[in-house]
Design a protein around this motif. Structure first.
Motif: not given
Length: 116
Positions: A7-30
């Motif tokens: 999640s966290g994608g989208g449209l942004v102007q050049p020079g801008g910022s975004l923060k993406l997240s990847c939320t997980t489940s069902g396995f030993a993430f660490s």
């Protein structure tokens, strides 16, 4: 059931910022090495950034070094990608990957478009 949801994608102007997240489940993430990949139209998928398991040091593609930061929160089973100083050439579908041999899991991806 293994799930990786970006999640966290989208449209942004050049020079801008975004923060993406990847939320997980069902396995030993660490215990898994986690990565962000991207694929632009007509191009091959490329590794953007990776963060190994416990104690590992992140590494980045040359094209994003100094602009992107990968991080993980093992308590929340979530992977992040902070993207600053975005450029039009960063436009792509960004996907997260979890890997611990022999397992290799992928999310569906989130679109990032950098355009004025």
């Amino acid at each position: 059931q293994v799930q990786l949801v970006e999640s966290g994608g989208g449209l942004v102007q050049p020079g801008g910022s975004l923060k993406l997240s990847c939320t997980t489940s069902g396995f030993a993430f660490s215990r898994y090495a986690m990565s962000w990949y991207r694929q632009a139209p007509g191009k091959e998928r490329e590794l953007v950034a990776a963060i190994p398991g416990p104690g590992g040091i992140p590494n980045y593609a040359y094209s994003v070094k100094g602009r992107f930061t990968i991080s993980r929160d093992n308590a929340k089973n979530t992977l992040y990608l902070q993207m600053n100083s975005l450029k039009p050439e960063d436009t792509a579908v960004y996907s997260c990957n979890a890997r611990a041999v022999p397992n290799d899991y992928w999310g569906q991806g989130t679109q990032v478009t950098v355009s004025s």
